[in-house]
Scaffold this motif. Structure first.
Motif, short mmCIF file in Angstrom:
data_model
loop_
_atom_site.label_atom_id
_atom_site.label_comp_id
_atom_site.label_asym_id
_atom_site.label_seq_id
_atom_site.Cartn_x
_atom_site.Cartn_y
_atom_site.Cartn_z
N LYS A 13 -18.72 59.59 42.95
CA LYS A 13 -17.72 58.95 43.82
C LYS A 13 -17.71 57.43 43.63
O LYS A 13 -16.68 56.83 43.37
CB LYS A 13 -18.07 59.30 45.27
CG LYS A 13 -17.14 58.72 46.30
CD LYS A 13 -17.36 59.41 47.64
CE LYS A 13 -16.69 58.66 48.75
NZ LYS A 13 -17.66 57.96 49.62
N ASN A 14 -18.90 56.83 43.72
CA ASN A 14 -18.96 55.36 43.73
C ASN A 14 -18.68 54.73 42.38
O ASN A 14 -18.14 53.63 42.30
CB ASN A 14 -20.34 54.90 44.23
CG ASN A 14 -20.57 55.32 45.67
OD1 ASN A 14 -19.62 55.48 46.42
ND2 ASN A 14 -21.82 55.52 46.03
N ALA A 15 -19.07 55.40 41.30
CA ALA A 15 -18.88 54.81 39.97
C ALA A 15 -17.54 55.21 39.37
O ALA A 15 -17.17 54.72 38.32
CB ALA A 15 -20.02 55.22 39.04
N GLY A 16 -16.81 56.09 40.06
CA GLY A 16 -15.49 56.47 39.55
C GLY A 16 -15.55 57.39 38.34
O GLY A 16 -14.77 57.22 37.40
N MET B 267 -9.96 51.18 39.96
CA MET B 267 -11.28 50.76 40.43
C MET B 267 -11.70 49.46 39.77
O MET B 267 -11.41 49.24 38.61
CB MET B 267 -12.30 51.85 40.09
CG MET B 267 -12.28 52.99 41.08
SD MET B 267 -13.78 53.99 40.98
CE MET B 267 -15.07 52.84 41.43
N TYR C 10 -14.66 46.94 38.40
CA TYR C 10 -16.03 46.95 37.89
C TYR C 10 -16.42 45.55 37.44
O TYR C 10 -15.59 44.79 36.94
CB TYR C 10 -16.16 47.88 36.67
CG TYR C 10 -15.85 49.33 36.94
CD1 TYR C 10 -16.84 50.23 37.29
CD2 TYR C 10 -14.53 49.79 36.84
CE1 TYR C 10 -16.55 51.57 37.51
CE2 TYR C 10 -14.24 51.13 37.07
CZ TYR C 10 -15.24 52.01 37.40
OH TYR C 10 -14.96 53.33 37.62
N ASP D 265 -10.91 54.53 35.83
CA ASP D 265 -12.13 55.24 36.19
C ASP D 265 -13.27 54.81 35.27
O ASP D 265 -13.09 53.94 34.42
CB ASP D 265 -11.92 56.77 36.10
CG ASP D 265 -11.34 57.19 34.76
OD1 ASP D 265 -11.73 56.60 33.73
OD2 ASP D 265 -10.49 58.10 34.73
N LEU D 266 -14.43 55.44 35.45
CA LEU D 266 -15.61 55.04 34.66
C LEU D 266 -15.38 55.25 33.16
O LEU D 266 -15.85 54.45 32.35
CB LEU D 266 -16.84 55.81 35.13
CG LEU D 266 -18.15 55.39 34.43
CD1 LEU D 266 -18.52 53.95 34.74
CD2 LEU D 266 -19.31 56.32 34.81
N PRO E 69 -19.81 49.29 39.42
CA PRO E 69 -18.62 49.43 40.27
C PRO E 69 -18.70 48.48 41.46
O PRO E 69 -19.78 48.22 41.98
CB PRO E 69 -18.66 50.88 40.73
CG PRO E 69 -20.03 51.39 40.43
CD PRO E 69 -20.67 50.49 39.44
#
Lengths: 417, 111
Positions: free
Chosen positions: A169-172, B1, B3, B84-85, B107
């Motif tokens: 969740k937190n790191a996507g 998101m 980072y 996203d990551l 993040p």
């Protein structure tokens, strides 16, 4: 009737858990909510199915029930946060739109479980967490059962799972099947996790009901993955490898729980039906003409499975296959296996030369099967003293009691008096 | 998101074996600005120019150097905003320093 319903719920639990969890994760992005709502859906099934009958498609019923439950809870949470804000007389904020009621059909491509497998095995998660998360979300095994299978306290396992879900969740970490440019390496990671799962339940000395269930789940997941990735012969290769190894499970230990080596196993206790399936899966994979390490290892297992007795084993073919494997995935353990096959095909002298070359490399210094193999070859060459000392060396390194008992037995068999 | 990319070396003396051209991040910055994923970033002066600040019992305590004595050193940072990551990792892997040092992807805290 009651028992039939209970059995239907238990069957659905083992077959549909992953599908239900995956569907709710895709819809809400919330892993913990998905597990809780899946649990709720199965509890509701236990209440309703005895009264209303088992639905025609239990998986669809459970998925819909879990999704509705998740929507309810999200709506309620949204309403409560509005009420809280009103109570605190804060400036009103726009309410987040509730998740859509319009859902894609059940057979949305790709299967949600495939997204789930790839997300659980994302390389940004530590390997033990990948393994645990795959089991927890894709199979119906509870945290307690997974903890027992991996011999860690339940609290440790629960924490491992929570951390992994938080990081997603937190790191996507995206909930999806990776795009084509990432697919080959990420598929390799998924296959590695499934093989690790299988071995966690299959390794000598790891026998127990929890481990047995982990092995069964690993095979089920490999079956699922092979079905979901029809264009990936390595997925089928892994399934074949698991089936062929697992077919020998009953013959692998004797009544006292001691390890029985392949050449001494009672082959009538091998599971012929499973061997036939494994061989068929492997042949279909090999027909794709894109060989890989799992297909080659499965081909070795098939050579053993097809031999009517130990003497009929095609060791020359196995030595060739290990040579192939050494080219694809070089490493001293593969070389050691090749040395064993060469010793069987060409004689212990040739095998011993290869084993000594591996030993001089030093990479396997703490691997018990290196001195154990040397010991066997020396014994066959009649070099008893050297064999004894190699068996002792192997005994000191062997990781499980089962393997130590086996080595002690071998040592005793050549020690005079 | 969003980072934070921490651009780091693995040794205290920078990136031994890498030429200045190989370490030049200008083309990367241009590409990521064009893609509208890079919001900000810069190189930072080495650890010897760092000052660490603590306030204890109302008193300000200064120490010379970074907060952690490690051989890895932060050489710069970037702030990116992407899907996203997986995309963040792709962006980080393209940074020239990834070949010689390492890039930590952090993040942002979101509630």
């Amino acid at each position: 009737m009651r028992d039939a319903v209970k059995e239907a719920v238990a069957t659905a639990w083992s077959q549909e858990w992953g599908r239900v969890v995956a569907a709710v994760i895709r819809q809400t992005g919330d892993w913990s909510l998905a597990e809780e709502c899946a649990q709720d859906a199965f509890e509701r099934a236990l209440e309703r199915w005895p009264r209303d009958g088992v639905p025609r498609r239990p998986g669809a019923w459970l998925t819909t029930t879990a999704r509705n439950r998740a929507l309810d809870r999200l709506r309620r949470a949204a309403n409560e946060s509005v009420k809280l804000r009103e109570a605190a007389r804060l400036a009103p904020e726009p309410v987040r739109p509730a998740p859509p009621d319009e859902l894609p059909p059940d057979d949305a491509v790709p299967d949600d479980r495939l997204r789930l497998i790839f997300t659980c095995c994302h390389p940004a998660l530590p390997l033990p967490a990948q393994v645990a998360l795959t089991l927890r979300t894709l199979t119906g095994l509870s945290t307690a059962e997974i903890a027992r299978a991996f011999l860690v306290p339940e609290g440790t396992m629960a924490q491992r799972l929570t951390r992994a879900k938080n990081k997603i969740k937190n790191a996507g970490i995206p909930f999806r099947v990776p795009p084509p440019e990432l697919l080959p390496e990420r598929t390799a990671a998924v296959l590695a996790v499934l093989y690790l799962l299988f071995n966690a339940g299959y390794a000598p000395g790891a026998e127990g009901p929890d481990q047995r269930r982990v092995t069964a789940e690993a095979i089920r997941l490999a079956r699922l993955l092979a079905a979901l990735l029809p264009g990936e012969p390595e997925a089928a290769g892994l399934l074949a490898l698991m089936l062929l190894h697992d077919a020998r499970y009953a013959a692998r230990t004797d009544a006292a729980g001691d390890l029985v080596p392949l050449d001494e196993q009672d082959r009538s206790r091998w599971d012929r039906r499973q061997i036939a399936e494994g061989t068929a899966v492997l042949e279909a994979a090999l027909a794709e003409r894109r060989p890989g390490p799992y297909q080659v290892q499965a081909a070795v297992a098939a050579c053993h499975a097809e031999a009517v007795d130990a003497a009929a084993t095609d060791w020359a073919q196995i030595a060739l296959l290990y040579g192939e494997l050494a080219r694809m995935a070089p490493g001293p353990v593969v070389e050691l296996n090749r040395a064993v096959a060469v010793a069987m095909a060409e004689g212990p002298e040739a095998g011993l030369a290869l084993v000594d070359a591996i030993a001089s490399g030093g990479e396997l210094a703490s691997y018990h099967l290196l001195p154990a193999t040397r010991a066997d070859l020396l014994r066959r060459l009649g070099r008893r003293r050297e064999a004894e000392s190699a068996y002792r060396e192997a005994l000191a390194l062997a990781p499980t009691a089962t393997e130590r008992r086996y080595l002690a037995c071998r040592l005793a068999s050549i020690t005079p008096g | 998101m969003k980072y934070l990319l921490l651009i780091c070396s693995e040794t205290a003396d920078g990136f031994p074996g890498a030429t200045p051209e190989e370490l030049d991040a200008t083309p990367w910055v241009e590409e990521m600005t064009r893609r509208r994923v890079r919001l900000d970033g810069n190189r930072t002066r080495p650890a010897e120019d760092a000052t660490t600040v603590r306030v204890r019992d109302g008193a300000q305590l200064l120490t010379d150097g970074p907060y952690a004595e490690t051989k890895e050193q932060m050489a710069g940072f970037d702030i990116i905003d992407c899907a996203d990551l997986d995309e963040a990792v792709e962006i980080a892997a393209k940074h020239p320093v990834a070949k010689f040092g390492m890039v930590e992807v952090r993040p942002f805290w979101t509630d």
